[in-house]
Write an enzyme that holds these catalytic residues in place. Structure first.
Site, PDB file in Angstrom:
ATOM      1  CE  LYS A 115      -4.418  -1.537   1.920  1.00 52.53           C
ATOM      2  NZ  LYS A 115      -4.239  -2.977   1.803  1.00 52.53           N
ATOM      3  CD  GLU A 199      -4.681   6.118   3.514  1.00 51.94           C
ATOM      4  OE1 GLU A 199      -5.907   5.895   3.649  1.00 51.94           O
ATOM      5  OE2 GLU A 199      -4.015   5.675   2.567  1.00 51.94           O
ATOM      6  NE  ARG A 291      -8.563  -9.932  -5.078  1.00 49.82           N
ATOM      7  CZ  ARG A 291      -9.716  -9.332  -4.813  1.00 49.82           C
ATOM      8  NH1 ARG A 291     -10.712  -9.399  -5.684  1.00 49.82           N
ATOM      9  NH2 ARG A 291      -9.883  -8.641  -3.704  1.00 49.82           N
TER      10      ARG A 291
END
Length: 472
Positions: A115, A199, A291
């Protein structure tokens, strides 16, 4: 085109991939373990092989799966979703053994699976990201400093996260300090390392994601967005395409950004960029899933693009046959996940045997499943029984069609999410598009439903009462 593909998965997604392969004239190979010898995906495939006894590691045994592909002459492996689908080591092993991995290159999987690094890449590509730490937090003191700069509330999350694990909302410094250690420990347990990011937490957010599709020649398009805001335990329950939030102009703007970003990282195959959205429709990048998504059917329904087939075509070296201008968004599609869970008990898994199973049908209704009467719900795998998908030209008609289809769907033997989903479809705020990721918390009345009793069960109950009364 491939002659034979091994499907390294189970359940509805294995059935979905096998169906796509059959339509392309490709032979299929299924894998299974001792408890799934009669599973639907096993029956659908041209060949099937038991590769394990333990249900917990059958679909995670990368070396055995690749070796089997070589033994049976499969040229490619489709990983589906979950299990090894986003495992860069598995994709790399396929490459090393000369097997085509139906998905992006392993280096891209590795990059987007981190991430912190993926956020940096998106920033460089001009994609908006949530204000917060530039990389992995060094310690709780750094977390406190950044939180003070950007303001509370903040979100602590695992860098290697997924499935809602390793995530904590902190509304003040005291909560941040307390949650830091908890999030760290959860991340270590779930992902093998405790790297954390911080965040800004967006209040009343929506979860919006863009579907991208790219080939190996640098051509990339987007297929619009989905709204996946209605969730339980940070996992999706209802998905919608297109969202009710974005205007056509916003869709075009953010779509162009995700296409640009995908091109810059050399992305090919199907992929999804996930965003958090504020009330004004501003999107902030969260992560990229490399995916096929569980919810891909709603995008297929509004665009007419068979995403799974194109995954296979792209892996085989075909060029995209679509330009961005070819993509049209037609009507609305909704997907409801039918899970073997008890919503009234915190969505606790419901283990047992399906005693009655009736699937709805009709115009604009699609069901993706691997279930049937006698199907065993075990504690070893995800609780998903089926995905119910509807399409209609208008939003209101799509909601009504979903409600009707849910009311027609019959499953007994285990608890399911169907009664909850029916109430969601009836709810005025949902119908008006007034929902966020906090929808279930803010609408407790949707959990207020009567337990369904099958007609056969009721007749048996009355018969027993009468027999008892007469001493029979």
């Amino acid at each position: 085109m491939f002659k034979k593909v091994l499907v390294a998965n189970r359940g509805e997604i294995a059935c979905r991939v096998i169906r796509a392969c059959k339509e392309l004239g490709i032979q299929t190979v299924a894998i299974y373990n001792e408890i799934e010898s009669t599973a639907r995906h096993v029956k659908m495939a041209d060949e099937a092989y038991m590769i394990g006894v333990n249900p917990l590691d059958t679909y995670l045994n990368a070396e055995r799966i690749v070796d089997l592909a070589l033994e049976v002459g499969a040229e490619a492996i489709h990983p589906g979703y979950g299990f090894l689908a986003e495992n860069e080591h598995f994709a790399r092993l396929c490459e090393e053994k000369g097997i085509t991995f139906i998905g992006p290159h392993w280096k891209v999987i590795e990059l987007m699976g981190d991430k912190a690094r993926s956020k940096e890449v998106m920033k460089r590509a001009g994609v908006p990201t949530v204000p917060g730490s530039d990389g992995i937090l060094k310690d709780v003191e750094e977390a406190k400093r950044i939180a003070k700069e950007i303001g509370y509330p903040v979100l602590l999350k695992a860098s290697a996260g997924g499935g809602g694990r390793g995530i904590r909302i902190c509304r003040n410094e005291e909560e941040l300090v307390r949650n830091y250690e908890n999030a760290y420990n959860e991340a270590v347990k779930a992902f093998g390392r405790g790297d954390l990011l911080l965040e800004k937490y967006i209040e009343n957010p929506k979860h919006i994601e863009f579907q991208v599709l790219g080939d190996k020649y640098g051509n990339v398009i987007h297929l619009g967005e989905r709204d996946c805001s209605i969730q339980r335990r940070n996992q999706k329950l209802v998905e919608i395409a297109p969202s009710l939030l974005l205007t056509p102009e916003q869709r075009e703007y953010y779509g162009s950004l995700v296409v640009k970003a995908a091109k810059e990282i050399g992305y090919y195959s199907a992929g999804t960029m996930e965003f958090i959205a504020d009330e004004k429709g501003n999107l902030y990048f969260i992560e990229m899933n490399t995916r096929i998504q569980v919810e891909h059917p709603v995008t297929e329904m509004i665009t007419g693009v068979d995403i799974v087939k194109w995954q296979i075509r792209i892996a085989a070296g075909e060029r995209l046959r679509y330009s961005q201008e070819d993509i049209r968004f037609n009507g609305y599609s909704i997907e409801c996940r039918i899970n073997a869970e008890d919503p009234k008990k915190g969505f606790a898994p419901s283990i047992g045997t399906i005693e009655r199973y009736y699937v709805p049908g009709g115009f604009g209704i699609r069901v993706e499943h691997a279930s049937s009467k006698g199907y065993e719900i075990t504690p070893y795998y995800d609780s998903l029984i089926a995905k119910l998908i509807v399409w209609a030209p208008l939003w209101e008609v799509a909601v009504d069609r979903m409600r009707s289809a849910l009311e027609t769907y019959e499953i007994s033997g285990v608890k399911t999410t169907i009664p909850l989903l029916i109430n969601i479809m009836k709810d005025k705020d949902f119908r008006d598009g007034k929902f966020t990721t906090r929808y279930l918390e803010e609408h407790p009345h949707v959990f207020d439903y009567a337990e369904h009793r099958d007609k056969e069960d009721f007749v048996a109950f009355i018969s027993a009462v009468i027999a008892s009364y007469h001493g029979l």
